[in-house]
Design a protein around this motif. Sequence first.
Motif, PDB file in Angstrom:
ATOM      1  N   VAL A 145      38.487 -10.729  -4.498  1.00  0.00           N
ATOM      2  CA  VAL A 145      38.074  -9.774  -3.482  1.00  0.00           C
ATOM      3  C   VAL A 145      37.190  -8.722  -4.133  1.00  0.00           C
ATOM      4  N   THR A 146      36.169  -8.299  -3.415  1.00  0.00           N
ATOM      5  CA  THR A 146      35.270  -7.251  -3.892  1.00  0.00           C
ATOM      6  C   THR A 146      35.352  -6.052  -2.955  1.00  0.00           C
ATOM      7  N   LEU A 147      35.650  -4.889  -3.532  1.00  0.00           N
ATOM      8  CA  LEU A 147      35.639  -3.637  -2.792  1.00  0.00           C
ATOM      9  C   LEU A 147      34.375  -2.866  -3.146  1.00  0.00           C
ATOM     10  N   THR A 148      33.716  -2.322  -2.135  1.00  0.00           N
ATOM     11  CA  THR A 148      32.581  -1.445  -2.384  1.00  0.00           C
ATOM     12  C   THR A 148      33.043   0.001  -2.225  1.00  0.00           C
ATOM     13  N   TYR A 149      32.558   0.877  -3.111  1.00  0.00           N
ATOM     14  CA  TYR A 149      33.079   2.248  -3.225  1.00  0.00           C
ATOM     15  C   TYR A 149      31.893   3.199  -3.299  1.00  0.00           C
TER      16      TYR A 149
END
Length: 453
Positions: A55-59
């Motif tokens: 999973v990739t979270l953008t911040y």
Amino acid sequence: MHTITARRAILAISSAALVAACSGGSASPSGAPSAAPSAPASTSPSTAPASQGPVTLTYLVDDSQNTKDTAQALADAYTALHPNVTITIETRPGGTDGDNIVKTRLATGDMDDIFWYNSGSLLQALKPADTIVDISGEPFIPNIDPTFITTVSQGNQVFGVPSGTALGGGVLYNKKVFAKVGISVPKTWAEFEANNDKLKAAGIPPVGATFGDTWTSQLFVLADFYNVAQADPNFAADYTANKAKYASTPAAAAGFGYLQEAHDKGWYQKGYQTLKFEQGLQQLADGKFAQYPQLSFVLSTIATNNPDKIADIGFFGMPGTDAAKNGATIWMPAATYIAKTSKNLDAAKQFLAFIASTAGVDAINAKVPPAGPYVIKGAKLPDNTMGAVKDIAAYIDAGKAGPALEFLSPVKGPSLEQICVAVGSGQEDASKAAADYDKDVEKEAKQLGLPGW
């Protein structure tokens, strides 16, 4: 290492004032603390996988060095525990430009999974109930000092976790310059003026300004709120209810007068109208000017860029009229929020749980010198904490610190930094600026639907 236990004294001045103001007229406090279990949740992060697969979270974070370093430290530590998670950090400008980016992305549904933004009054302008995920029922909420919870709440909903430390708002100063000129920390504005006369006579610009980053222009006004509250303890409540104005309250209008005085007396260094704030930090560290009205989050940038000079930097609260009532204004930390449009809600919540843990604090401490006390229960500051941070802690320990207005009232006008630049640049006088700011906040209060406006 030692635990900072004084943090709850920071907001001992009726944190309920903000809760009531932000709850759409409801007098009930935020539901998060009351709904929490009787025993605090564990402050250790989960070691379970954050999701079943990659999973990739953008911040999205602001582009100050302190924020970038803090966000990166949290992301690196978390992904080390959870190798299936990738956190991609995106930066935005600070100040009004950054505010507009955040508001636009939330309005258009184009926000990153999670984002870093102010707590307090500025959060209310984001219409958080419509745009941000409510985390009031999450098990990590009891890890957070209740005084912070009020600053990220609306009604019974809670939206963010503290990301970094509480901050001192006042004046950073170069100790070597003070020693060279033979002056000491002022406790009144008259002493501040006398110091500045001596600094000018010695050929040293007394005060630094960095109006190339317009948000930095506001500190003479905002950091003076401790003095406003000492002179008029009911100002925050009356201001929120539209019963008090800056222009008609001498203690509140004083900050605009300080900006005008600094310009009229030539306190600022050459080129301040276009100088960027990180350039100003370098000049302060180098002793090119003596004092810089600022928030203490910038200390970590000085420590990173000038590790041999950070010990030369001290902090004092904005001087007022009475030495016996001298104190400092305190800012609550910024927060990390989850956008309602995120498609990675579970992973985002688990990352916020890490931020709100002592493990998250340890991750920050390992990479970023703390700029104030934490508001995570059980959090510790290193023994080698910077001297200026210890100066801030001394105000808190002495009971001479209080919250900035934006943590007691949801009313804050969006044009304050532009108004302050105009006064500090000699384009507008202080009395007109105070009246202009009253008009500015009126628009914001009406948009928030506050009673009495």
